[in-house]
Design a protein around this motif. Structure first.
Motif, mmCIF file in Angstrom:
data_model
loop_
_atom_site.group_PDB
_atom_site.id
_atom_site.type_symbol
_atom_site.label_atom_id
_atom_site.label_comp_id
_atom_site.label_asym_id
_atom_site.label_seq_id
_atom_site.Cartn_x
_atom_site.Cartn_y
_atom_site.Cartn_z
ATOM 1 N N ALA A 17 0.825 -1.200 0.000
ATOM 2 C CA ALA A 17 0.000 0.000 0.000
ATOM 3 C C ALA A 17 0.858 1.247 0.000
ATOM 4 O O ALA A 17 1.900 1.321 0.640
ATOM 5 C CB ALA A 17 -0.913 -0.006 1.228
ATOM 6 N N SER A 18 0.421 2.243 -0.752
ATOM 7 C CA SER A 18 1.064 3.551 -0.861
ATOM 8 C C SER A 18 2.516 3.456 -1.318
ATOM 9 O O SER A 18 3.363 4.192 -0.856
ATOM 10 C CB SER A 18 0.990 4.310 0.472
ATOM 11 O OG SER A 18 1.810 3.720 1.456
ATOM 12 N N ALA A 19 2.796 2.539 -2.208
ATOM 13 C CA ALA A 19 4.141 2.400 -2.751
ATOM 14 C C ALA A 19 4.128 2.703 -4.235
ATOM 15 O O ALA A 19 3.079 2.829 -4.850
ATOM 16 C CB ALA A 19 4.683 0.993 -2.501
ATOM 17 N N GLY A 20 5.335 2.824 -4.813
ATOM 18 C CA GLY A 20 5.425 3.114 -6.231
ATOM 19 C C GLY A 20 6.646 2.472 -6.836
ATOM 20 O O GLY A 20 7.522 1.980 -6.137
ATOM 21 N N VAL A 21 6.679 2.454 -8.153
ATOM 22 C CA VAL A 21 7.821 1.930 -8.885
ATOM 23 C C VAL A 21 8.273 2.994 -9.857
ATOM 24 O O VAL A 21 7.455 3.601 -10.551
ATOM 25 C CB VAL A 21 7.440 0.636 -9.635
ATOM 26 C CG1 VAL A 21 8.589 0.171 -10.504
ATOM 27 C CG2 VAL A 21 7.060 -0.455 -8.646
ATOM 28 N N GLY A 22 9.594 3.225 -9.925
ATOM 29 C CA GLY A 22 10.091 4.270 -10.810
ATOM 30 C C GLY A 22 9.567 5.622 -10.361
ATOM 31 O O GLY A 22 9.666 5.991 -9.197
ATOM 32 N N ASP A 23 8.968 6.377 -11.288
ATOM 33 C CA ASP A 23 8.448 7.706 -10.976
ATOM 34 C C ASP A 23 6.935 7.709 -10.845
ATOM 35 O O ASP A 23 6.297 8.761 -10.927
ATOM 36 C CB ASP A 23 8.861 8.696 -12.073
ATOM 37 C CG ASP A 23 10.363 8.932 -12.086
ATOM 38 O OD1 ASP A 23 10.975 8.838 -11.009
ATOM 39 O OD2 ASP A 23 10.912 9.190 -13.163
ATOM 40 N N LEU A 24 6.325 6.557 -10.632
ATOM 41 C CA LEU A 24 4.868 6.450 -10.554
ATOM 42 C C LEU A 24 4.431 6.027 -9.160
ATOM 43 O O LEU A 24 4.926 5.041 -8.614
ATOM 44 C CB LEU A 24 4.355 5.429 -11.578
ATOM 45 C CG LEU A 24 2.848 5.152 -11.552
ATOM 46 C CD1 LEU A 24 2.067 6.399 -11.940
ATOM 47 C CD2 LEU A 24 2.501 3.993 -12.472
#
Length: 273
Positions: A23-30
Motif C-alpha cells: 500500500a502507498s508504494a510506487g515503482v520508478g516515478d509512478l
C-alpha cells in the motif's frame, strides 16, 4: 517476467520485471493509490496516479491475471479460468492511457458491472500501470553482437494492484499454525502458515507480540490469502526497534484492516525456540 519487444529499428528492448507493490508504494516515478480495490458491483471508485518524476511520462492501463502460490507469490496466468475471464469482462475503467506532467495526478475511474445471473462469489483481476518509454534519438551506435544484431536496454516500470469484486454475502475464517523461527535474505524472521476457509479472500496484518512489549516485535502488512489457496506461508520480519531475545512465548495475530478500524480474525500462542 522480462518482456521482449522489437523497436522500430529492429533492436530488441528488454523490459524490467513488473513487481507487485504494498500500500502507498510506487515503482520508478509512478505512485498509485490505493493499491487494492474492492468493489461490490454497485459503487465505483477512483485510482490516483501521480507522476513524481521530473519529466512528462505516459502510462498504459491494462488487465493482468495472477494467481497466488502456497508461498505467497503471485504468478502470471496465461490461460485464465472462466471466473477470471468474467472478472475481466465486468471491470470497467477509464482512461486506459494517461500522459502526466511532473507532479501531476490523474484519476482512473473504475467500477464493476456484473452480468445478469452471475453466481455470488469473489472475482479478481490485477490492473497493470506500465510506463511507455518515450521515443529518443539514438546518440551513438549500440554495440553489436557476434551475429550482427544490435541491442538497446530500456527499463520499463510498472505497478500492479488487485481489483476484487465481491458479490453476495461472503464470509471467511482464518487460522495460524506452525509458528517458528526462520531466515529470509539472511535475516531472522517469524515464519508460519496462514489458512483460509470460506467464500472470500482475507487481507490484513500479521502481528507478533511478546509479553512486556506494547508494540509488535514482528509485523507484516498487506498480507493476503486469496481464494485459489487454502493455506500459504508467511515470513514476518522482526522489528529493528526490538533489541531483546525473540525466543520464548509469543502471541500471533492475523488482523483484517479496514478504513474504519481492524478486526482480529485469527490468533494463536506459540513458543519460539
Amino acid at each position: 517476467m522480462s518482456v521482449f519487444t522489437k523497436s522500430l529499428a529492429g533492436a530488441l528492448v528488454v523490459a524490467a520485471a513488473v513487481v507487485p507493490v504494498a500500500a502507498s508504494a510506487g515503482v520508478g516515478d509512478l505512485l498509485v493509490a490505493p493499491t487494492r480495490i474492492v468493489l461490490d458491483g454497485r459503487r465505483g471508485t477512483e485510482i490516483i496516479l501521480n507522476n513524481i518524476g521530473d519529466e512528462t511520462a505516459t502510462y498504459r492501463v491494462s488487465v493482468e491475471f495472477r494467481r497466488m502460490t502456497a508461498d505467497g507469490r503471485l504468478e502470471d496466468v496465461n490461460d485464465p479460468s472462466a471466473a477470471e475471464k468474467l472478472a475481466e469482462e465486468m471491470i470497467v475503467y477509464a482512461p486506459r492511457r494517461v500522459t502526466l506532467a511532473p507532479r501531476q495526478p490523474q484519476s482512473i475511474r473504475i467500477s464493476a458491472r456484473p452480468p445478469q445471473g452471475i453466481s455470488d462469489g469473489e472475482y479478481r483481476v490485477h490492473l497493470l500501470f506500465r510506463a511507455i518509454p518515450p521515443a529518443r534519438p539514438v546518440a551513438a551506435k549500440p554495440a553489436e553482437s557476434p551475429k550482427g544484431l544490435s541491442f538497446a536496454l530500456t527499463p520499463v516500470y510498472g505497478v500492479t494492484i488487485p481489483v476484487i469484486v465481491r458479490l453476495g454475502q461472503l464470509q471467511a475464517t482464518a487460522g495460524i499454525a506452525n509458528v517458528h523461527l526462520g531466515t529470509q535474505d539472511g535475516k531472522q524472521v517469524v515464519a508460519m502458515d496462514l489458512s483460509r476457509q470460506g467464500s472470500r479472500s482475507t487481507f490484513g496484518e500479521v502481528r507478533v507480540f511478546k509479553a512486556g512489549n506494547k508494540n509488535p516485535v514482528a509485523q507484516a502488512r498487506s498480507v493476503a490469502v486469496y481464494t485459489e489457496v487454502g493455506q500459504r506461508s508467511v515470513a514476518v520480519p522482526i522489528s529493528d526497534d526490538f533489541k531483546g531475545d525473540i525466543r520464548g512465548p509469543v502471541t500471533v495475530q492475523y488482523v483484517e484492516t479496514y478504513d474504519d478500524g481492524a478486526k482480529t480474525i485469527a490468533e494463536t500462542q506459540a513458543v519460539l525456540r
